[in-house]
Design a protein around this motif. Sequence first.
Motif, PDB file in Angstrom:
ATOM      1  N   THR A 171      35.134 -54.680  84.620  1.00 26.68           N
ATOM      2  CA  THR A 171      33.898 -54.959  85.341  1.00 26.68           C
ATOM      3  C   THR A 171      33.065 -55.990  84.596  1.00 26.68           C
ATOM      4  N   GLU A 172      33.003 -55.865  83.273  1.00 26.41           N
ATOM      5  CA  GLU A 172      32.256 -56.831  82.484  1.00 26.41           C
ATOM      6  C   GLU A 172      32.891 -58.213  82.573  1.00 26.41           C
ATOM      7  N   ALA A 173      34.223 -58.277  82.586  1.00 27.38           N
ATOM      8  CA  ALA A 173      34.902 -59.569  82.698  1.00 27.38           C
ATOM      9  C   ALA A 173      34.625 -60.216  84.051  1.00 27.38           C
ATOM     10  N   ALA A 174      34.628 -59.390  85.107  1.00 23.73           N
ATOM     11  CA  ALA A 174      34.330 -59.925  86.428  1.00 23.73           C
ATOM     12  C   ALA A 174      32.896 -60.449  86.494  1.00 23.73           C
ATOM     13  N   GLY A 175      31.964 -59.733  85.845  1.00 25.29           N
ATOM     14  CA  GLY A 175      30.589 -60.219  85.809  1.00 25.29           C
ATOM     15  C   GLY A 175      30.460 -61.515  85.037  1.00 25.29           C
ATOM     16  N   ALA A 176      31.259 -61.651  83.977  1.00 20.25           N
ATOM     17  CA  ALA A 176      31.223 -62.884  83.192  1.00 20.25           C
ATOM     18  C   ALA A 176      31.750 -64.075  83.987  1.00 20.25           C
ATOM     19  N   LEU A 177      32.619 -63.801  84.958  1.00 21.10           N
ATOM     20  CA  LEU A 177      33.149 -64.865  85.806  1.00 21.10           C
ATOM     21  C   LEU A 177      32.216 -65.209  86.956  1.00 21.10           C
ATOM     22  N   GLY A 178      31.098 -64.519  87.038  1.00 14.55           N
ATOM     23  CA  GLY A 178      30.121 -64.820  88.071  1.00 14.55           C
ATOM     24  C   GLY A 178      30.293 -64.023  89.354  1.00 14.55           C
ATOM     25  N   MET A 179      31.139 -62.996  89.342  1.00 12.57           N
ATOM     26  CA  MET A 179      31.336 -62.182  90.538  1.00 12.57           C
ATOM     27  C   MET A 179      30.192 -61.187  90.678  1.00 12.57           C
ATOM     28  N   SER A 180      29.772 -60.960  91.922  1.00 10.58           N
ATOM     29  CA  SER A 180      28.717 -59.988  92.189  1.00 10.58           C
ATOM     30  C   SER A 180      29.278 -58.575  92.077  1.00 10.58           C
ATOM     31  N   ARG A 181      28.374 -57.575  92.115  1.00 10.94           N
ATOM     32  CA  ARG A 181      28.820 -56.181  92.031  1.00 10.94           C
ATOM     33  C   ARG A 181      29.705 -55.833  93.227  1.00 10.94           C
ATOM     34  N   ALA A 182      29.347 -56.327  94.413  1.00 12.16           N
ATOM     35  CA  ALA A 182      30.143 -56.039  95.602  1.00 12.16           C
ATOM     36  C   ALA A 182      31.530 -56.672  95.497  1.00 12.16           C
ATOM     37  N   GLN A 183      31.590 -57.918  95.035  1.00 10.73           N
ATOM     38  CA  GLN A 183      32.884 -58.587  94.865  1.00 10.73           C
ATOM     39  C   GLN A 183      33.729 -57.897  93.812  1.00 10.73           C
ATOM     40  N   THR A 184      33.104 -57.485  92.728  1.00  8.21           N
ATOM     41  CA  THR A 184      33.839 -56.778  91.667  1.00  8.21           C
ATOM     42  C   THR A 184      34.402 -55.461  92.180  1.00  8.21           C
ATOM     43  N   LEU A 185      33.597 -54.756  92.945  1.00  6.90           N
ATOM     44  CA  LEU A 185      34.051 -53.481  93.486  1.00  6.90           C
ATOM     45  C   LEU A 185      35.202 -53.686  94.452  1.00  6.90           C
ATOM     46  N   ARG A 186      35.096 -54.685  95.317  1.00  7.53           N
ATOM     47  CA  ARG A 186      36.105 -54.879  96.360  1.00  7.53           C
ATOM     48  C   ARG A 186      37.384 -55.506  95.828  1.00  7.53           C
ATOM     49  N   ARG A 187      37.285 -56.433  94.893  1.00  3.72           N
ATOM     50  CA  ARG A 187      38.456 -57.186  94.450  1.00  3.72           C
ATOM     51  C   ARG A 187      39.083 -56.659  93.159  1.00  3.72           C
ATOM     52  N   ILE A 188      38.290 -56.029  92.325  1.00  2.00           N
ATOM     53  CA  ILE A 188      38.783 -55.628  91.006  1.00  2.00           C
ATOM     54  C   ILE A 188      38.914 -54.110  90.887  1.00  2.00           C
ATOM     55  N   VAL A 189      37.838 -53.401  91.197  1.00  2.00           N
ATOM     56  CA  VAL A 189      37.775 -51.973  90.883  1.00  2.00           C
ATOM     57  C   VAL A 189      38.561 -51.139  91.891  1.00  2.00           C
ATOM     58  N   LEU A 190      38.236 -51.272  93.176  1.00  2.00           N
ATOM     59  CA  LEU A 190      38.865 -50.406  94.181  1.00  2.00           C
ATOM     60  C   LEU A 190      40.389 -50.556  94.259  1.00  2.00           C
ATOM     61  N   PRO A 191      40.949 -51.777  94.192  1.00  2.00           N
ATOM     62  CA  PRO A 191      42.421 -51.860  94.227  1.00  2.00           C
ATOM     63  C   PRO A 191      43.100 -51.078  93.107  1.00  2.00           C
ATOM     64  N   GLN A 192      42.487 -51.045  91.924  1.00  2.00           N
ATOM     65  CA  GLN A 192      43.075 -50.277  90.827  1.00  2.00           C
ATOM     66  C   GLN A 192      42.755 -48.791  90.944  1.00  2.00           C
ATOM     67  N   ALA A 193      41.579 -48.482  91.479  1.00  2.00           N
ATOM     68  CA  ALA A 193      41.199 -47.081  91.626  1.00  2.00           C
ATOM     69  C   ALA A 193      42.007 -46.373  92.695  1.00  2.00           C
ATOM     70  N   MET A 194      42.647 -47.131  93.594  1.00  2.00           N
ATOM     71  CA  MET A 194      43.395 -46.509  94.680  1.00  2.00           C
ATOM     72  C   MET A 194      44.524 -45.633  94.164  1.00  2.00           C
TER      73      MET A 194
END
Length: 292
Positions: A171-194
């Motif tokens: 999540t911190e890496a996604a924020g460092a790349l300029g992704m919003s919380r919604a984008q991080t949740l949809r593209r990074i977190v949820l696919p792995q949490a599935m």
Amino acid sequence: MNAVPVRHPGRWVAVAVLAVLAAMLVHTILTNDGFGWPVVGDYLFSPPVLNGLKNTLVLTVLSMVIGIVGGVLLAVMRLSPNWILSSVAALYIWVFRGTPLIAQLLFWNFLSALYPRLSLGIPFGPEFVSFDTNQLINQFAACLLGLGLNEAAYMAEIVRGGIASVEHGQTEAAGALGMSRAQTLRRIVLPQAMRVIIPPTGNETISMLKTSSLVVVIGYFELLTSVQRIYSVNFQTIPLLIVAAIWYLALTSILSVGQGFIERRYGRGLQTGPPGPSLFGFLRRTPEEAPA
């Protein structure tokens, strides 16, 4: 040195006992007229039973959609840094998990006793639209509200656990790349949490299929209600209950197979260890059981 395999006579004794018990069970099922297998065959595909089965499937699907969508929203609110959103989600989960589902179904069914009319408009101001509560929340709507909103509380904890299983560094890496919380949740977190969310969600779906029978308390026509109405007339209680049990077993088996495919789909590339033992694996001797 000749290795002598370790003998396990207790296993064969257990197998013999289980075989005798299984034979006794099969014998009583086939010879006891109380099971009423001809009656089971007559009503298994009867129109009232199939109509109740259809209503059960519709309730299960729609309630799980409400539960999953609501659970994701509640989980995001629960993890929000805003304490108001987090507190509201925690209060919702506390109320709906802490009260019986039957009580919730009855509450929604008799909501008109509290609010004869429901309206939309400006708070403490004029009303734009008004509805009769009895017409707006009928038996079907009460079933969906009771089952779906209750399921959302459980799904919220499942989704929250799945999100928490993803390393915070991503999540911190996604924020460092300029992704919003919604984008991080949809593209990074949820696919792995599935990978963590899917197994308990499958269990909740199977549980919802059976829990939907509780709507009998408000008289909605589903599978169990249909067989109850039939055996209240012909008094063939056991055969009709067997009919309902057969359909529930068939549907849960199909859902279990589908859950397995979805788990493998989201578990690709994940090391899960060696496969488990086969059904009769306890009869086989392994090299570790032989003395050196």
